[in-house]
Structure formats: structure tokens, C-alpha cells
Design a protein around this motif. Sequence first.
Motif, short mmCIF file in Angstrom:
data_model
loop_
_atom_site.label_atom_id
_atom_site.label_comp_id
_atom_site.label_asym_id
_atom_site.label_seq_id
_atom_site.Cartn_x
_atom_site.Cartn_y
_atom_site.Cartn_z
N GLU A 82 0.85 -1.19 0.00
CA GLU A 82 0.00 0.00 0.00
C GLU A 82 0.88 1.24 0.00
O GLU A 82 1.86 1.32 0.74
N LEU A 83 0.52 2.17 -0.85
CA LEU A 83 1.23 3.44 -0.92
C LEU A 83 0.34 4.53 -0.34
O LEU A 83 -0.84 4.63 -0.70
N THR A 84 0.89 5.34 0.51
CA THR A 84 0.11 6.38 1.18
C THR A 84 -0.54 7.31 0.17
O THR A 84 0.12 7.83 -0.73
N GLY A 85 -1.85 7.49 0.33
CA GLY A 85 -2.57 8.43 -0.52
C GLY A 85 -2.92 7.92 -1.89
O GLY A 85 -3.46 8.68 -2.71
N VAL A 86 -2.64 6.65 -2.18
CA VAL A 86 -2.92 6.09 -3.50
C VAL A 86 -4.09 5.10 -3.39
O VAL A 86 -4.10 4.24 -2.51
N ARG A 87 -5.05 5.23 -4.29
CA ARG A 87 -6.20 4.34 -4.31
C ARG A 87 -5.85 3.05 -5.05
O ARG A 87 -5.29 3.08 -6.14
N ASN A 88 -6.14 1.90 -4.43
CA ASN A 88 -5.94 0.60 -5.06
C ASN A 88 -7.29 0.06 -5.53
O ASN A 88 -8.22 -0.06 -4.75
N VAL A 89 -7.39 -0.24 -6.84
CA VAL A 89 -8.64 -0.73 -7.43
C VAL A 89 -8.38 -2.12 -8.01
O VAL A 89 -7.51 -2.29 -8.87
N SER A 90 -9.13 -3.11 -7.55
CA SER A 90 -9.01 -4.47 -8.04
C SER A 90 -10.07 -4.73 -9.10
O SER A 90 -11.27 -4.62 -8.82
N ILE A 91 -9.64 -5.07 -10.31
CA ILE A 91 -10.55 -5.40 -11.40
C ILE A 91 -10.03 -6.67 -12.08
O ILE A 91 -9.25 -6.59 -13.04
N PRO A 92 -10.39 -7.85 -11.56
CA PRO A 92 -9.89 -9.08 -12.17
C PRO A 92 -10.30 -9.19 -13.63
O PRO A 92 -11.45 -8.95 -13.98
N LEU A 93 -9.35 -9.55 -14.47
CA LEU A 93 -9.61 -9.65 -15.90
C LEU A 93 -9.55 -11.09 -16.41
O LEU A 93 -9.50 -11.32 -17.62
N SER A 94 -9.54 -12.03 -15.50
CA SER A 94 -9.62 -13.44 -15.88
C SER A 94 -10.20 -14.22 -14.71
O SER A 94 -10.29 -13.72 -13.59
N ASP A 95 -10.61 -15.45 -15.00
CA ASP A 95 -11.32 -16.27 -14.01
C ASP A 95 -10.35 -16.89 -13.02
O ASP A 95 -9.34 -17.48 -13.43
#
Length: 270
Positions: A82-95
Amino acid sequence: MTQQVPQVPPTETVLTGVRNFRDVGGLPTADGRRTAFGRLYRSGHLAHATAEDAAFLGGLGLHTIFDFRHSADHKLDGYDIELTGVRNVSIPLSDPADGAEFWRLVGSGNIEQLRSVLAGGKGVDRMIRMYRATIEDRTAEHSRVLHALAEDSVPALMHCAAGKDRAGLSIAVALLAVGVVPEAIEEDYLKSNDLHRRYKVKRSDPSGTGMSPEVLELLDPLFGARPAYLAAAFAAIEENWGTTDRYLSEGLKISPETRERLRERLLDEG
């Protein structure tokens, strides 16, 4: 407000625990502009980033990190730092189920299994099918990414496990949306073949048998970037939508206004 950055190529930084990192700046568009430096980055996963890597990444002014991995990837390599102030977005693109089977094959498949699944061009065919499917079946995910970039997510970093396939296609889609010429998209994509960028394959048998030249040759189509793979993705766009414009407007639901915002955020000042 889009961050203002100098329009000069940065000195490439090779990170210790992050493979395949690069700035996707300087690529030409059909109308004579170029992608801006400091707006869009790509890499492999960030789970093994060192403290020095984290300090470097933290200094990029990132707004969002897009992680295109799934649960099987996370089980193998771990979650991103985790980086301070950075948003982490998880978008799986495979099963995840397909991914678990993939990693079992890569990690512990014996030579007979590898030959049956990958020999005789089967490995290349597998990758071509995956690239086509990612374009055809993941329109909602790619739409979400482009809308996020247009709204507030720049500077952004996109990554998967190796930073080659799922991240490579997502980068390609973003570049198509702002008019980057296909030849430049391919040139950037093929940089993932550089030895220092390649994903480090882990095998349960690290001996000469488990990592023999034949094993490595069989696995190579899975971890190499090949023009045929990206060509298959572009062909899927043409066959399903006719043109890139229709793919973006009908497949990804990207309006002309959204494309213009993307250009404002990702291209140089022109």
C-alpha cells in the motif's frame, strides 16, 4: 486538474522487486500528438516491492493503481504493498479457477503434462484465445477503467502478475481510445520481452530437470510477448465491432466527451 509534468523522457528506472515497470509516455497518435510522460504507467505486481521501490513509486504522484489479478494470483504472489494516498482498485480480468489451473501447470506440471498442453503450437494458441476472450468478454471491466481514467484516476499505474497480458491489453485499450497508432502500441507491448522485465517463473522442481531447456521452451509462449497475441486482440475488435470507434462507443460505452477527457488527461499539450 491533471498533473503537469515535464515533457521529456524520464530515465528508465529498474525496480528491485517490481518487474516490467515503465512510463507509457512519448507514444505517437494518428493526429501528431504524443502520450504525456508521468500520466500512465504499467508494471508487474507490486507484492514484492522493496522499501526503495515503494519510495520511488510513492514519488510518482499516483492517484490510482489498477490491479487486474485474481485470487489465484494473490495466493501465489501476495497482495500489493500500500502506498500512502494512493487508491488501489481491483478489477480481475480473468477467471480465478482458470488462473489456479494455469499456475498449477506452470509451477508443478511434469514434462508429459506440459507437452500435452503446450507443445506443437498449443501454448501459442492458448494465449491467442485468451487475448481474444479478454477483448470480447471483458468490455465492462475495460469500460470501467477508461471511465475512471477520464474522471479522476490519473496518474495511474496498471498491472497484473507479469505486466504483459491483462495489463498489456488494458494499456492497449487506453492507448487506442486516445488515438495512439497500433504500431506504437505494439512496440511498447513487445518491451515486455526484455530479459530484465520478464516474470520470474517459479517451479516446484527448480532442478535441471524441472527447469530444463525443453520445459522453458514449452513455457515460453505463456510468458513472452508476441506480435500474434496483440494482433489477435485487434482482430477481435475488428471482427466483433468493425472499427475501433465502434468498439469504444458500442462495446465499452465510451462517449465522445469521455474520449476527449481521456485525451486531455493522457496526451501532451499538443
